[in-house]
Scaffold this active site. Structure first.
Site, mmCIF file in Angstrom:
data_model
loop_
_atom_site.group_PDB
_atom_site.id
_atom_site.type_symbol
_atom_site.label_atom_id
_atom_site.label_comp_id
_atom_site.label_asym_id
_atom_site.label_seq_id
_atom_site.Cartn_x
_atom_site.Cartn_y
_atom_site.Cartn_z
ATOM 1 N N ASP A 185 42.837 38.763 31.698
ATOM 2 C CA ASP A 185 43.833 38.555 32.745
ATOM 3 C C ASP A 185 44.617 37.268 32.528
ATOM 4 O O ASP A 185 44.033 36.218 32.250
ATOM 5 C CB ASP A 185 43.127 38.487 34.108
ATOM 6 C CG ASP A 185 44.093 38.257 35.240
ATOM 7 O OD1 ASP A 185 44.757 39.224 35.649
ATOM 8 O OD2 ASP A 185 44.197 37.101 35.702
ATOM 9 N N HIS A 205 45.821 47.256 39.958
ATOM 10 C CA HIS A 205 45.500 46.558 41.203
ATOM 11 C C HIS A 205 46.591 45.583 41.641
ATOM 12 O O HIS A 205 46.560 45.101 42.781
ATOM 13 C CB HIS A 205 44.185 45.786 41.027
ATOM 14 C CG HIS A 205 44.295 44.702 40.001
ATOM 15 N ND1 HIS A 205 44.430 44.975 38.652
ATOM 16 C CD2 HIS A 205 44.325 43.344 40.115
ATOM 17 C CE1 HIS A 205 44.522 43.843 37.985
ATOM 18 N NE2 HIS A 205 44.464 42.847 38.841
ATOM 19 N N ASP A 206 47.534 45.259 40.758
ATOM 20 C CA ASP A 206 48.618 44.341 41.078
ATOM 21 C C ASP A 206 49.925 45.058 41.387
ATOM 22 O O ASP A 206 50.976 44.414 41.493
ATOM 23 C CB ASP A 206 48.852 43.370 39.911
ATOM 24 C CG ASP A 206 47.832 42.252 39.866
ATOM 25 O OD1 ASP A 206 47.269 41.919 40.928
ATOM 26 O OD2 ASP A 206 47.593 41.700 38.776
ATOM 27 N N ASP A 244 36.804 42.702 32.988
ATOM 28 C CA ASP A 244 37.997 41.882 33.209
ATOM 29 C C ASP A 244 37.585 40.423 33.043
ATOM 30 O O ASP A 244 36.666 39.956 33.725
ATOM 31 C CB ASP A 244 38.532 42.125 34.626
ATOM 32 C CG ASP A 244 40.045 41.982 34.712
ATOM 33 O OD1 ASP A 244 40.587 41.175 33.942
ATOM 34 O OD2 ASP A 244 40.667 42.665 35.535
ATOM 35 N N GLU A 286 46.692 40.919 29.139
ATOM 36 C CA GLU A 286 47.783 41.196 30.060
ATOM 37 C C GLU A 286 49.085 40.566 29.557
ATOM 38 O O GLU A 286 49.092 39.468 29.014
ATOM 39 C CB GLU A 286 47.410 40.596 31.420
ATOM 40 C CG GLU A 286 48.346 40.913 32.533
ATOM 41 C CD GLU A 286 47.884 40.274 33.835
ATOM 42 O OE1 GLU A 286 47.969 40.955 34.862
ATOM 43 O OE2 GLU A 286 47.451 39.113 33.815
ATOM 44 N N ASP A 344 30.744 47.971 46.139
ATOM 45 C CA ASP A 344 29.775 47.206 45.360
ATOM 46 C C ASP A 344 29.310 48.001 44.142
ATOM 47 O O ASP A 344 29.706 49.149 43.929
ATOM 48 C CB ASP A 344 28.582 46.815 46.236
ATOM 49 C CG ASP A 344 28.028 47.978 47.045
ATOM 50 O OD1 ASP A 344 27.896 49.082 46.474
ATOM 51 O OD2 ASP A 344 27.739 47.796 48.236
#
Length: 581
Positions: A233, A354-355, A131, A287, A62
Site C-alpha cells: 500500500d 476498498h478505496d 496487505d 499500489e 474478523d
C-alpha cells in the site's frame, strides 16, 4: 503440352509451399512463447475483513468469520485472497496505521486464528496475499514513540523530522489532514514530522538502511509462515526527494508525478527483491505503479528484478461516473497499457477496491432496472481482459453505493477530515456530502450482504458501519438459488477464464475504437479467437466489427434471450463472449 503441364505443376507446388510457409509463420506469430506463472492465472478476491463476516457479535468482521465462509469463497473459483490489513492498529485509518507488524488487531482475533485461516485456505488451494503498509506506520508504533522522545534517540532517523529552529518546513500537501499540511509540529522536541496521510500516520524514512532491514525482516516473518505474497500500500510514496523542492502550482492534480516514484524507489525495490522476494515463489504488486504505462513497466520488467505485477490507478481515477469521462477515453487507457505490456511485464485488472465506490455505481447503473445486468457486464470485462483480475468482495452480488445523508454516518478519516476542513473554511457542506454519496470510500465498505436476516447475516450485534437497506433483495442466499443471478454469472465467468487460456495469455485487439457506447475487443491465442462485446449504455447500441460469421457462437452472455434483436445490436448493458470458428 507436357512442358506446360510440368510448369503448371511446378507453379502449384511453389504456391503450396508458399502458403504452407506463410501459415507456419502466422502460427509462430500467434504462438508466442508464454512464461506461465500461477499469479498470472489467478483470480484474486479482495476481502475487507472489517466488513466481511463477524463471528462473535461485536459488529466487526474478523478472522474466524472469514474462516466460516471459506467454502463460499472456494465456490466462486477464487485462487487467491488479498486481505486488507489485520495487524495491530489504533484504527485511525481502518488498519492502514500499523502499531505492530507482528501482531493481529484484537478486533480481528489472534495469531492462532490467523494460522488456522492460512491452513484452511491452503487446504482449499486458496493462496493468501497480505496487505503491507510500510510507507508509514502508526504514531503509536514503538519506533515512532522512541523517535519523538528525543533528537538523539537511535530511532530518530526512522522518520522524517524538521527542526523548528530552521523555520517552517517546505509545504507539502496531506491526503487526510484537516489543514492539508503534511508537516505536524511536535512540541516534545520542537520539531515537525512528515505525514503524507493522517497526522497519526508518520512517514517512514526509507533512506535509512535500518528501516529497510526492519521491513525486510517483517516480510520474512509472514512469508515464513507460508503466505503467498504482498500487495504494498502507498509504496509509490516511500522514496522522498529530501532536498524538498518547491512544487509547481496545481501539483496536487497529479500527485503521483510529484509525490510518487522518488529518486531511490526503484533502488529500494531491487534491494527488496534481492533480499526477500527472490527467495520465495510469491506474487508481488504495489499500489499506483507509475503515472503512465512506460513508468509502470519500470516496476515489472523482469530484467529489472523488482515486482511481478503493476497495479495502476489511471483507469479508476476518472471522476464520479464513467459516462462523464467517456467510454472512448476509457478504452484508450486499457489499450495503451495492454500495448505497453504485450511482450513483457504483467498487469492487474480491476474496477473496484476498498478505496473506491462500488463498481456498479461508478461504471454501470445501480438503478433497480439495470443494477444486476450492468454488474454482470462489468464482471465480464474484468474477467476477459489480459492481466490478473482483482475482484472486490460483494461485487459478485452487485452490491452498490449506500449514499449516506449525514456526516455522522461516516467513519472514514478521509471524508470526516475533509468535511471538517471545508467547514472551517466556510465551504459548501451540502454539496460536499452530495458528492460523497457517489465518491466516498465508505460506499465500498458496507458489510457484506449474506442473507435477509437482521443485519443481513453479517453480525448478531450492531454493525460497525450501517448496512445497505437493499440487502433484503441483494444478498448471497437469494442469489445462490437463482441460476441467472449476478453471483452465478460470476462463477460462470471464472470457470470460462480457467478453461480458455486465451483470456489469460491471449493477444488483445481493440475493435470499433470510436464507438461511444460499446467496448469491443478480440482475445486470441494459438488459433483460438474470442470477441467480447460490452454495451456500457442504458439503450440499445450498434457495433461494427466486420468479421463475425455464421459459425460464430455466443458462449456466454448476460441476457437470457436475444429473440428479435438484430445481430449487430446490443441491448442495454449487454455483454457477449463470442467464439469465432
Amino acid at each position: 503440352m507436357r512442358i506446360e503441364i510440368n510448369k503448371i505443376r511446378t507453379l502449384e507446388l511453389l504456391l503450396f509451399l508458399y502458403c504452407l510457409s506463410h501459415t507456419t509463420l502466422q502460427a509462430q506469430k500467434t504462438k508466442m512463447p508464454i512464461e506461465k506463472k500461477w499469479w498470472k492465472e489467478a483470480v484474486v478476491y479482495q476481502i475487507y475483513p472489517r466488513s466481511f463476516k463477524d463471528s462473535d457479535g461485536d459488529g466487526v468482521g474478523d478472522i474466524k468469520g472469514i474462516i466460516s465462509k471459506l467454502d463460499y469463497i472456494k465456490s466462486l473459483g477464487i485462487d487467491a485472497v488479498w486481505l486488507n490489513p489485520i495487524y495491530s492498529s489504533p484504527n485511525e485509518d481502518n488498519g492502514y496505521d500499523i502499531s505492530n507488524y507482528r501482531e493481529i488487531m484484537k478486533d480481528f482475533g489472534t495469531m492462532q486464528d490467523f494460522d488456522l485461516l492460512l491452513k484452511e485456505m491452503h487446504k482449499r488451494d486458496i493462496k493468501l496475499i497480505m496487505d503491507l503498509v510500510v510507507n508509514h506506520s502508526s504514531d503509536e508504533h514503538e519506533w515512532f514513540k522512541q523517535s519523538r522522545s528525543s533528537r538523539d534517540n537511535p530511532y530518530r532517523n526512522y522518520y522524517h523530522w524538521w527542526p523548528a529552529e530552521q523555520g517552517k518546513p517546505p509545504y507539502r500537501w496531506s491526503f487526510f489532514d484537516v489543514n492539508s499540511d503534511a508537516w505536524k509540529y511536535d512540541a516534545q522536541t520542537n520539531s515537525y514530522y512528515l505525514h503524507y496521510f493522517s497526522q497519526k500516520q508518520p512517514d517512514l524514512n526509507w533512506e535509512n538502511p535500518k528501516v529497510r532491514n526492519e521491513v525486510y525482516d517483517i516480510m520474512r516473518f509472514w512469508l515464513d509462515k507460508g503466505i503467498d505474497g504482498f500487495r504494498m500500500d502507498a509504496f509509490q510514496f516511500a522514496s522522498k526527494d529530501t532536498t524538498w523542492p518547491e512544487l509547481p502550482k496545481g501539483y496536487e492534480k497529479n500527485i503521483i508525478k510529484y509525490y510518487g516514484v522518488g529518486p531511490h524507489l526503484h533502488e529500494y525495490l531491487q534491494e527488496m527483491n534481492k533480499e526477500v522476494f527472490s527467495k520465495y515463489d510469491i506474487m508481488t504488486v504495489a499500489e499506483g505503479a507509475g503515472s503512465s504505462p512506460e513508468d509502470a513497466m519500470q516496476f515489472v520488467d523482469p530484467d529489472r528484478k523488482e515486482l511481478n505485477m503493476a497495479y495502476h490507478f489511471e483507469s479508476v481515477d476518472i471522476g464520479n461516473h464513467l459516462k462523464d469521462f467517456g467510454l472512448v477515453k476509457y478504452k484508450d487507457i486499457f489499450s495503451r497499457y495492454d500495448q505497453a505490456f504485450k511482450d513483457k511485464g504483467w498487469l492487474a485488472i480491476f474496477l473496484a477496491n476498498h478505496d473506491q465506490p462500488r463498481m456498479v455505481s461508478k461504471f454501470g447503473n445501480d438503478t433497480p432496472k439495470f443494477r444486476a445486468i450492468s454488474s454482470k457486464m462489468l464482471s465480464t470485462f474484468v474477467l476477459t481482459m489480459r492481466g490478473t483480475p482483482y475482484y472486490y468482495c460483494g461485487d459478485e452480488l452487485g452490491m452498490d453505493n449506500i449514499r449516506f445523508n449525514s456526516i455522522e454516518d461516516y467513519k472514514d478519516v478521509d471524508t470526516r477530515n475533509k468535511y471538517i476542513g471545508l467547514k472551517n473554511k466556510g465551504g459548501d457542506l451540502r454539496a460536499f456530502l452530495e458528492q460523497q454519496k457517489q465518491t466516498s470510500r465508505e460506499n465500498g465498505r458496507t458489510p457484506f450482504q449474506w442473507d435477509t436476516t437482521e443485519n443481513e447475516g453479517f453480525t448478531t450485534g450492531t454493525p460497525w458501519l450501517k448496512i445497505n437497506p437493499n440487502y433484503k433483495t441483494v444478498n448471497a442466499e437469494a442469489q445462490e438459488k437463482d441460476q441467472n443471478s449476478t453471483l452465478n454469472y460470476f462463477r460462470k465467468l471464472v470457470k470460462l477464464r480457467k478453461q480458455e487460456p486465451a483470456f489469460v495469455y491471449g493477444n488483445y485487439t481493440l475493435l470499433d475504437k470510436e464507438n461511444p457506447n460499446v467496448y469491443a475487443y478480440k482475445r486470441e491465442l494459438n488459433g483460438k479467437k474470442f470477441i467480447v462485446l460490452l454495451n456500457f449504455s442504458d439503450t440499445d447500441a450498434n457495433y461494427n466489427i466486420g468479421f463475425l460469421t455464421l459459425k460464430s457462437k455466443i458462449i456466454l452472455g448476460n441476457y437470457k434471450s436475444r429473440k428479435g434483436i438484430k445481430p449487430n445490436i446490443l441491448q442495454p448493458y449487454e455483454a457477449q463472449i463470442i467464439e469465432l470458428k
